[in-house]
Scaffold this active site. Sequence first.
Site, mmCIF file in Angstrom:
data_model
loop_
_atom_site.group_PDB
_atom_site.id
_atom_site.type_symbol
_atom_site.label_atom_id
_atom_site.label_comp_id
_atom_site.label_asym_id
_atom_site.label_seq_id
_atom_site.Cartn_x
_atom_site.Cartn_y
_atom_site.Cartn_z
ATOM 1 N N SER A 140 0.830 -1.213 0.000
ATOM 2 C CA SER A 140 0.000 0.000 0.000
ATOM 3 C C SER A 140 0.860 1.258 0.000
ATOM 4 C CB SER A 140 -0.967 0.009 1.187
ATOM 5 O OG SER A 140 -0.282 -0.193 2.401
ATOM 6 N N HIS A 151 -2.356 -8.710 1.969
ATOM 7 C CA HIS A 151 -1.948 -7.467 2.656
ATOM 8 C C HIS A 151 -3.043 -7.118 3.679
ATOM 9 C CE1 HIS A 151 0.132 -3.809 3.344
ATOM 10 N NE2 HIS A 151 -0.205 -3.109 2.275
ATOM 11 N N HIS A 202 5.309 -13.035 6.965
ATOM 12 C CA HIS A 202 5.590 -11.649 6.572
ATOM 13 C C HIS A 202 6.735 -11.626 5.571
ATOM 14 C CE1 HIS A 202 6.296 -7.317 6.851
ATOM 15 N NE2 HIS A 202 5.054 -7.262 7.278
ATOM 16 N N ARG A 227 3.459 -5.105 16.428
ATOM 17 C CA ARG A 227 2.090 -4.560 16.375
ATOM 18 C C ARG A 227 1.096 -5.614 16.860
ATOM 19 N NH1 ARG A 227 2.088 -3.050 10.178
ATOM 20 N NH2 ARG A 227 2.836 -5.211 10.203
ATOM 21 N N ASP A 234 -2.141 -8.442 11.552
ATOM 22 C CA ASP A 234 -3.552 -8.760 11.307
ATOM 23 C C ASP A 234 -4.075 -9.942 12.110
ATOM 24 O OD1 ASP A 234 -3.856 -6.686 9.400
ATOM 25 O OD2 ASP A 234 -2.738 -7.903 7.960
HETATM 26 N N1 HAX Z 1 0.340 -19.846 5.565
HETATM 27 C C1 HAX Z 1 0.697 -20.774 4.657
HETATM 28 N N2 HAX Z 1 1.741 -20.654 3.827
HETATM 29 C C2 HAX Z 1 2.476 -19.527 3.944
HETATM 30 C C3 HAX Z 1 2.209 -18.559 4.893
HETATM 31 C C4 HAX Z 1 1.075 -18.724 5.719
HETATM 32 N N3 HAX Z 1 0.697 -17.811 6.608
HETATM 33 N N4 HAX Z 1 3.134 -17.573 4.777
HETATM 34 C C5 HAX Z 1 3.955 -17.934 3.784
HETATM 35 N N5 HAX Z 1 3.550 -19.120 3.262
HETATM 36 C C6 HAX Z 1 4.107 -19.830 2.110
HETATM 37 C C7 HAX Z 1 3.987 -18.928 0.875
HETATM 38 O O1 HAX Z 1 2.664 -18.992 0.342
HETATM 39 C C8 HAX Z 1 5.054 -19.548 -0.018
HETATM 40 O O2 HAX Z 1 4.551 -20.750 -0.531
HETATM 41 P P1 HAX Z 1 4.820 -21.201 -2.073
HETATM 42 O O3 HAX Z 1 6.305 -21.293 -2.200
HETATM 43 O O4 HAX Z 1 4.107 -22.505 -2.176
HETATM 44 O O5 HAX Z 1 4.229 -20.112 -2.937
HETATM 45 C C9 HAX Z 1 6.142 -19.891 0.986
HETATM 46 O O6 HAX Z 1 5.495 -20.019 2.271
HETATM 47 C C10 HAX Z 1 7.241 -18.863 1.102
HETATM 48 O O7 HAX Z 1 6.656 -17.617 1.416
HETATM 49 P P2 HAX Z 1 7.469 -16.541 2.300
HETATM 50 O O8 HAX Z 1 8.701 -16.185 1.523
HETATM 51 O O9 HAX Z 1 7.630 -17.029 3.685
HETATM 52 O O10 HAX Z 1 6.456 -15.332 2.355
HETATM 53 P P3 HAX Z 1 6.224 -14.176 1.285
HETATM 54 O O11 HAX Z 1 7.183 -13.075 1.564
HETATM 55 O O12 HAX Z 1 6.184 -14.701 -0.097
HETATM 56 O O13 HAX Z 1 4.740 -13.718 1.645
HETATM 57 C C11 HAX Z 1 2.936 -13.110 3.031
HETATM 58 C C12 HAX Z 1 4.438 -12.967 2.785
HETATM 59 C C13 HAX Z 1 2.551 -12.133 4.116
HETATM 60 C C14 HAX Z 1 2.185 -12.721 1.751
HETATM 61 C C15 HAX Z 1 2.636 -14.571 3.436
HETATM 62 O O14 HAX Z 1 3.304 -14.861 4.641
HETATM 63 C C16 HAX Z 1 1.153 -14.846 3.583
HETATM 64 O O15 HAX Z 1 0.491 -15.158 2.589
HETATM 65 N N6 HAX Z 1 0.585 -14.732 4.834
HETATM 66 C C17 HAX Z 1 -0.827 -14.895 5.049
HETATM 67 C C18 HAX Z 1 -1.588 -13.641 4.647
HETATM 68 C C19 HAX Z 1 -1.319 -12.509 5.623
HETATM 69 O O16 HAX Z 1 -1.397 -12.661 6.829
HETATM 70 N N7 HAX Z 1 -1.035 -11.331 5.073
HETATM 71 C C20 HAX Z 1 -0.802 -10.119 5.886
HETATM 72 C C21 HAX Z 1 0.672 -9.747 5.962
HETATM 73 C C22 HAX Z 1 0.917 -8.503 6.775
HETATM 74 C C23 HAX Z 1 0.324 -7.320 6.097
HETATM 75 O O17 HAX Z 1 0.702 -6.885 5.036
HETATM 76 N N8 HAX Z 1 -0.712 -6.796 6.674
HETATM 77 O O18 HAX Z 1 -1.428 -5.826 6.084
#
Ligand code: HAX
Length: 436
Positions: A241, A271, A318, A327, A373
């Site tokens: 964002s 996000h 994250h 947070r 979150d």
């Molecule tokens: N549950 C299951 N699998 C997860 C995971 C979770 N909470 N977090 C990461 N992974 C997986 C990813 O999907 C990825 O899998 P693939 O290789 O199969 O695609 C793998 O682990 C490696 O990911 P990563 O490098 O650890 O994490 P990224 O930097 O790619 O992604 C995310 C970060 C926040 C998008 C991810 O942890 C996620 O999807 N979390 C759940 C959604 C969430 O809570 N989002 C909010 C984040 C905070 C924020 O921005 N708030 O506004």
Amino acid sequence: MDKLKQKFHEKSSALRTEMRAFSKANANLVVDQVKLSQVFGGMRGVKSMIWETSQLDAIEGIRFRGYSIPELKKLLPRVEGGKEPLPEGLFWLMLVDEIPTQEDVNWLSDEWERRSKVPQSAYDVLDALPADTHPMTQFVLAITAMQTDSVFSQRYAEGMNKSDYWDATYEDAMNLIARLPHVAAYIYRRTYHGGDHIAANENLDWAGNFAHMLGNTEADFKSLMRLYLTIHADHEGGNASAHTVHLVNSTLSDVYLSFAGGMASLAGPLHGLANQEVIKWIFGMTESLGTTKPTDEQVAGYVQQTLDNGRVIPGYGHAVLRQPDPRFTAQKVFAEDYIKNDDYVNIVWQLFRVVPDILGALGKVKNPWPNVDAHSGAILVHYGMKEYSFYTVLFGVSRALGVLANSCWSRALGFPLERPKSHTFEKMQQIVKELS
Ligand code: HAX
């Protein structure tokens, strides 16, 4: 010129001179190298942006102008008898790098109140939408509708000198921040309370008044809003964002349009929308298990089932953090202090015990810990706000403080149009061949 604007002008003029000399003198130094994994991996960690208001450390979490959340809780002004910091104070700190006095934040509360009149056309846009339009869609549209009032756009059309961009951006940022709680409360009341709107109470602070307009009269809910709107405000510049606002604003699109873009970005489930997804997922779990007091084994089973269905565990993981998000911790401390024995809050804490081991065992999740979150929904439900599709709007109101303070800095520092380089896969293969 108001006192905050004057201070900002002095500070930003000085930094602009220093920064220009610094970037000229060191222009050819290599500060980062990009790996192929970063090219294909969402540009994680590529150092390519200046963001003054906060800095994120993978282990320590966020610091706003050098201060951690626990430090800010002690240092920022509060309402009389209150325990939570006022978001006005954080905005002041982010904008001019000084902890404000009580008088300063009182002035800012009054200033935002003075600037808070939302143009009727924005309400008309909202009223034209079906009531079941997602609140984030409504939020984006209402922000865009207010763009007709942009001081920057009007002055640009009249031939504004580029040395005045910061001034017009400051005016827009202050007006937009002042109006957001009003727009957000309007969306909430029209979507879930049949359009029974509540008039503002001009004697309240920015967050207290927002809580009031949402319709919750509890003093503790006002305290929650003060904390909530403080801790969600900024998370350095690379998050989706913030980066969207920065990118759009770099084209000299005004802050109404750039903030609307940022909110569209916040509305994604990876996000900001994760805050609604977390409680929705917890509700799904308690419904499926038939209890709001599940055992750890039941919770672990549900987590595994979610993963087996090819879904992420919302609120965990994250892109930068590698420890529990401070947070999240700040909200846990709030719940420990204000809330006694609530089933959904207890489940959030139970997930904190159970989920990290399961995610860690997958071997691919870089951060198995809770993010911002993971906690907010259970606290909001405790105070009666069960309408989870509204939660990301709360996040967005807060996020305005950081990203708009930054838009002021970007225009004051004269940052250029952002334009990174992309390649076709074929071109990238060619580059790799030449390198190897
Ligand atoms: N549950 C299951 N699998 C997860 C995971 C979770 N909470 N977090 C990461 N992974 C997986 C990813 O999907 C990825 O899998 P693939 O290789 O199969 O695609 C793998 O682990 C490696 O990911 P990563 O490098 O650890 O994490 P990224 O930097 O790619 O992604 C995310 C970060 C926040 C998008 C991810 O942890 C996620 O999807 N979390 C759940 C959604 C969430 O809570 N989002 C909010 C984040 C905070 C924020 O921005 N708030 O506004």
